[in-house]
Each structure stands twice: as C-alpha cells, then as structure tokens.
Motif scaffolding. Structure first.
Motif, short mmCIF file in Angstrom:
data_model
loop_
_atom_site.label_atom_id
_atom_site.label_comp_id
_atom_site.label_asym_id
_atom_site.label_seq_id
_atom_site.Cartn_x
_atom_site.Cartn_y
_atom_site.Cartn_z
N LYS A 214 0.86 -1.18 0.00
CA LYS A 214 0.00 0.00 0.00
C LYS A 214 0.91 1.23 0.00
N PHE A 215 0.31 2.38 -0.37
CA PHE A 215 1.06 3.62 -0.46
C PHE A 215 0.54 4.65 0.55
N SER A 216 1.37 5.60 0.88
CA SER A 216 0.94 6.74 1.68
C SER A 216 1.72 7.97 1.27
N ALA A 217 1.03 9.12 1.28
CA ALA A 217 1.66 10.42 1.02
C ALA A 217 1.62 11.20 2.33
N VAL A 218 2.79 11.46 2.90
CA VAL A 218 2.90 12.06 4.23
C VAL A 218 3.33 13.52 4.07
N PRO A 219 2.52 14.47 4.53
CA PRO A 219 2.85 15.88 4.30
C PRO A 219 4.03 16.33 5.14
N SER A 220 4.79 17.25 4.60
CA SER A 220 5.82 17.91 5.40
C SER A 220 5.15 18.67 6.53
N PRO A 221 5.70 18.63 7.73
CA PRO A 221 5.12 19.41 8.83
C PRO A 221 5.19 20.91 8.60
N ASP A 222 5.99 21.33 7.61
CA ASP A 222 6.14 22.75 7.31
C ASP A 222 5.30 23.22 6.14
N ASN A 223 4.41 22.38 5.62
CA ASN A 223 3.56 22.82 4.51
C ASN A 223 2.71 24.02 4.95
N PRO A 224 2.84 25.14 4.24
CA PRO A 224 2.15 26.36 4.70
C PRO A 224 0.68 26.37 4.33
N ALA A 225 -0.11 27.05 5.17
CA ALA A 225 -1.53 27.25 4.90
C ALA A 225 -2.03 28.38 5.77
N ARG A 226 -3.07 29.04 5.29
CA ARG A 226 -3.71 30.09 6.08
C ARG A 226 -4.96 29.54 6.74
N LEU A 227 -5.49 30.30 7.68
CA LEU A 227 -6.70 29.92 8.37
C LEU A 227 -7.83 29.77 7.35
N LEU A 228 -8.55 28.65 7.42
CA LEU A 228 -9.62 28.39 6.47
C LEU A 228 -10.81 29.32 6.72
N GLN A 229 -11.39 29.80 5.64
CA GLN A 229 -12.55 30.67 5.72
C GLN A 229 -13.82 29.84 5.56
N LYS A 230 -14.46 29.54 6.68
CA LYS A 230 -15.61 28.62 6.65
C LYS A 230 -16.83 29.24 5.98
N SER A 231 -16.83 30.54 5.80
CA SER A 231 -17.94 31.17 5.09
C SER A 231 -17.86 30.95 3.59
N ASN A 232 -16.71 30.47 3.13
CA ASN A 232 -16.49 30.23 1.70
C ASN A 232 -16.74 28.75 1.40
N PRO A 233 -17.76 28.41 0.61
CA PRO A 233 -18.05 27.00 0.34
C PRO A 233 -16.94 26.28 -0.43
N LYS A 234 -16.02 27.03 -1.02
CA LYS A 234 -14.87 26.44 -1.70
C LYS A 234 -13.58 26.75 -0.93
N GLY A 235 -13.71 26.79 0.38
CA GLY A 235 -12.59 27.21 1.21
C GLY A 235 -11.34 26.36 1.07
N LEU A 236 -11.49 25.04 0.99
CA LEU A 236 -10.33 24.16 0.85
C LEU A 236 -9.68 24.34 -0.52
N GLN A 237 -10.51 24.37 -1.56
CA GLN A 237 -9.97 24.51 -2.91
C GLN A 237 -9.30 25.87 -3.10
N ASP A 238 -9.94 26.93 -2.61
CA ASP A 238 -9.38 28.27 -2.77
C ASP A 238 -8.09 28.42 -1.97
N GLU A 239 -8.01 27.76 -0.81
CA GLU A 239 -6.78 27.84 -0.03
C GLU A 239 -5.64 27.15 -0.76
N LEU A 240 -5.92 26.03 -1.43
CA LEU A 240 -4.87 25.34 -2.19
C LEU A 240 -4.41 26.22 -3.35
#
Length: 353
Positions: A214-240
């Motif tokens: 089996k495979f796994s993709a393990v993220p770097s602990p330093d992968n940057p991201a901003r606080l998600l905007q829950k009012s935005n229905p595309k919040g995850l996609q827009d953050e990426l």
C-alpha cells in the motif's frame, strides 16, 4: 470469526463467492452511472465525476529516490521495483478533491482525496508511459469488497433508500450498515487544508513479481496554509489555489510504501493469509507491524493551477495507467475499474470530448 464474517470481513476464500463477482461488477458500473446522473439532476448541473466531484488540479514533480541510500541491501532490493527502481524526477498532475459524488461545501464532513498522475515518458521505456495513484485521507476504505460495494450502491441509488435497505438479504443489510458507519466515521475528521493532510492508497498494489504494497503520502510538517474561511463553500480549494499562487515555499509529501508481511501482520491477534489482506479493503494494515518506507517525494509547483477546461479533462486510472510491476489487486480494485471507466466516458460524452 463468526462475528467478523457477519459484519462483512471474509476470513478465507471459502467465505467469498467468486462466481458472483462479475455480475456484481456489472451492477456496480450500472448503478455508478445512475448515481452520477442523479447527482447532476438533483443539483441542476452538468455531469461531474462519479465520485470526487469537486476539486482542484495543480502541477507537481515526483522525485524518485535512490533507495540504496539509507536502507540495507535486502530492503533496498525489495523497494527498487517498477518505477522505483530508477531514481529521477518526473512531471506530475495532482488533483485534490472531496470524495462525495455531489458538489458540496468544502466544509461538509467528507473524506478528502489526493490523486496524481506521473508522466514517465522520459524513462524511454515503452512499458512505462504513465502511472496513476489515487489516495484518501483515511487508511482504509469503508467498502470492504464487491459484495459490500454492490449492496451499498443499490441502497444509495434507490428511490427510497430505507425500502432499498429492507429489500436486501440479511447479510447484505449488515454489509451496508457497516459500510455507512465506517464512511460516516471517516468523514468526521477535523477539516484541515488539503496540503496538510496525510493520504493513503487504502487498497493494495503489486510491487514487482513477489510483493504487494500500500502507499501513503505524508505531508511535510512545514507545509504552509492560512486559516480556512468557513464562510467560503470552496474554502479548501481556494486555499490550495492561494497557496500555489502566493506562498514562496511549496508543499511536499513524502511518498512511502508498506509491504504486505503475512508473517508479522495480525487481525484480532492472529496472522492471516495474503488473500485476507488483499481482499478486505476495510481492514487496516497496522504500521506498527508493517512500517512504511519512503521512496519518493511529491512536490507542488508554484503558479501551476490547471485551467478549468484542462482540469475537467484530467482523469486518473490506477488500473489502466499502471506498470507491469504495479497492477492493482483485490476485490475493490477489480470492481472499481469498469465503474470508473464508464463514468469517465459518460462525462466525456456529455462534454462533447
């Protein structure tokens, strides 16, 4: 043993019914198209993917490591199979998505997926043109095998799901209840940016002539991201999208393989044969018994979001786009390929491609 059998896990080949598998696969493909169509009609939209309906595509590079560095010779020899036998860096296309067949808010509880395709043309080997991977942020599938798959999709596509469940044989009722309970549990994970999640293949693949992994993709602990905007229905996609456009440091994932080791892996305290581990997709391979070994790194590329048209044309096929040393194995892998191909053709036909 009886308990696990009643609740969907097959203990041995004697518990399985190979004679019904082909008819199950045909029914799964048919019902998958119905679910795809129903989702589009209900949401008054054009046909999307049968699953993972909403997502975003970006470009990446897939660096295959020299596994002779850092591993002993015996383990290195096992790891250096298929595309992992030759170090190098290859272009890739990645799609982050939500698992549901409906286009929902990114903040609706759901399983998240990472699918990617590695372009192997520079290997200059006719056997290797492309290899695809499909992964989720859960270590197992809630759907155990093709009988559970067909029973569950019958209920999900029924005009009255309660009546549809009631009409099933008792064992199939239990399969559906188990599947839906596991799916609900997996969907209730904490919502985090796509680039900060860990992903698993959930189902097994060949790794050379002798091994299954089996495979796994393990993220770097330093992968940057901003606080998600829950009012935005595309919040995850827009953050990426924001991440690949604005951040100086691009996210990366260590890509690792986990060997099927029947001598060490246990279920309810007992070792099982290889078929048990390949045929039961809802049974976890414990990392304490079978550790993952890093073999590559997937790194996103800055300013590389695909256009809407290119994203819609992108697809991933872990069966059709696999190398001779990496064929998928197990009931779910056999069942999902025809359904995915049928879904892809329906979407292409609807779009006039």
């Amino acid at each position: 043993m009886v308990l696990t059998r009643w609740f969907g896990v097959t203990e041995s080949d004697a518990d399985r019914c190979p004679a019904r598998e082909q008819s199950d696969i045909e029914e799964i493909a048919k019902k998958s198209l119905l679910m795809q169509t129903n989702a589009a009609k209900t949401q008054h939209r054009s046909l999307c993917r049968g699953t993972h309906a909403s997502g975003v595509c970006v470009r990446a590079q897939f660096e295959i490591f020299d596994v002779t560095v850092g591993y002993g010779p015996d383990l290195a020899a096992r790891l250096a199979r298929g595309i992992f036998a030759r170090p190098g860096t290859y272009p890739a296309v990645v799609r982050f998505a939500n698992a549901d067949s409906n286009v929902n808010s990114d903040f609706k509880p759901d399983v998240r997926s990472l699918s990617f395709s590695v372009d192997l043309a520079q290997m200059a080997d006719e056997r290797y043109a492309r290899q695809d991977f499909s992964m989720q942020n859960a270590s197992t599938l809630p759907i155990n095998d093709s009988p559970a798959f067909v029973a569950t999709i019958k209920v999900l596509t029924a005009s009255n799901p309660v009546a549809g469940l009631w009409s099933l044989p008792f064992k199939d009722k239990l399969r559906v209840v188990r599947t839906l309970a596991l799916a609900e549990h997996q969907a209730r994970q904490k919502i985090r940016p796509y680039q900060q999640l860990r992903y698993w293949s959930t189902v097994p693949f060949r790794h050379g002539p002798d091994d299954v992994v089996k495979f796994s993709a393990v993220p770097s602990p330093d992968n940057p991201a901003r606080l998600l905007q829950k009012s935005n229905p595309k919040g995850l996609q827009d953050e990426l999208v924001r991440h690949v456009r604005e951040d100086r440091q691009m996210s990366w994932f260590d890509f690792a393989v986990q060997f099927l080791d029947t001598g060490k892996m246990t279920y309810w305290g007992k070792t099982r044969d290889a078929n048990f581990w390949t045929e039961n997709a809802s049974v976890e391979w414990s990392e304490s018994e079978a550790p993952f070994h890093r073999v590559a790194r997937l790194t996103l590329i800055k300013d590389s979001q695909l256009s809407l048209e290119a994203s819609e044309a992108t697809y991933f096929d872990v069966t059709g786009n696999s190398t001779p040393d990496s064929r998928p194995v197990g009931s779910i892998n056999r069942a999902r390929c025809p359904a995915e191909v049928a879904s892809r053709r329906a979407r292409a036909d609807a779009a006039g491609r």
